[in-house]
Scaffold this active site. Structure first.
Site, PDB file in Angstrom:
ATOM      1  N   ASP A 190      23.089  -2.581  16.067  1.00 23.38           N
ATOM      2  CA  ASP A 190      22.398  -1.110  16.248  1.00 23.38           C
ATOM      3  C   ASP A 190      22.653  -0.857  17.819  1.00 23.38           C
ATOM      4  O   ASP A 190      22.300  -1.960  18.040  1.00 23.38           O
ATOM      5  CB  ASP A 190      21.168  -0.363  16.066  1.00 23.38           C
ATOM      6  CG  ASP A 190      21.076   0.951  15.609  1.00 23.38           C
ATOM      7  OD1 ASP A 190      22.025   1.143  14.770  1.00 23.38           O
ATOM      8  OD2 ASP A 190      20.775   1.483  17.067  1.00 23.38           O
ATOM      9  N   SER A 191      23.144  -0.417  17.788  1.00 17.82           N
ATOM     10  CA  SER A 191      23.480   0.088  19.468  1.00 17.82           C
ATOM     11  C   SER A 191      22.618   1.861  19.875  1.00 17.82           C
ATOM     12  O   SER A 191      22.791   2.298  19.333  1.00 17.82           O
ATOM     13  CB  SER A 191      24.458   0.538  20.277  1.00 17.82           C
ATOM     14  OG  SER A 191      24.923  -0.122  19.835  1.00 17.82           O
TER      15      SER A 191
END
Length: 194
Positions: A71-72
């Site tokens: 995830d970012s």
């Protein structure tokens, strides 16, 4: 073969280019709920928790396999941004980013049998140049809806590179996953030759 708990084109492209055998099984989690539960936590911790949650969600149906979640998160001037819900919101995000620095936190986690066995997070700083309204409209005309799936409203491997005057950090982190640490962990767990 590992399972990638994502349908992200950039994450799949990274694994493909690196020669990592995988199967993509997108995770179905409520990312906003996870973020809300951790509202006061530092962004790297939130990104790591989201990557773990994605891998855990998929691991429940694939107990014996190593599952990779990633995830970012994007932060600008202390404000966290999610993927834009509409083209109008994307333009609003870009106007806010104009002339500022984006902090991008990309995390990854490996889960086996519902238990996180490894996780890491890396950060990059992307300096957004001053963006004119004409450029923003031109950019979204060319890149929408593809950038609707991207936190930060950009694909660095496409026209999104034009948003920036300077980038500090690892290219893979900017693409959305700290790939070199991931590859090291996959070697450690016997998924890649050492």
């Amino acid at each position: 073969m590992i399972i990638l708990a994502s349908n992200s084109a950039s994450r799949k492209a990274m694994l493909d280019a690196a020669g990592v055998p995988y199967r993509a099984v997108p995770a179905d989690i409520d990312e906003r709920a996870v973020e809300a539960d951790m509202a006061d936590a530092p962004c790297p911790q939130i990104a790591q928790r989201l990557s773990i949650a994605k891998a855990e969600a998929v691991s429940g149906k694939h107990i014996d396999q190593l599952v990779l979640g990633s995830d970012s998160l994007v932060v600008v001037n202390g404000r966290r941004f999610d993927k834009p819900a509409s083209r109008t919101e994307a333009a609003e995000h870009l106007r806010f980013f104009s002339g500022k620095m984006i902090e991008l936190h990309s995390a990854a986690a490996l889960v086996r049998g519902g238990t996180c066995v490894w996780s890491a997070c890396d950060a990059a700083r992307l300096h957004v140049r001053d963006l004119s309204d004409d450029f923003i409209e031109h950019y979204l005309a060319a890149e929408w809806p593809e950038v609707s799936f991207c936190v930060g409203v950009f694909r660095i491997e496409a026209m999104g590179v034009q948003l920036f005057s300077q980038i500090e950090g690892d290219q893979f982190t900017v693409l959305g996953m700290p790939l070199l640490p991931v590859l090291g962990a996959l070697r450690e767990y016997g998924e890649l030759l050492s």
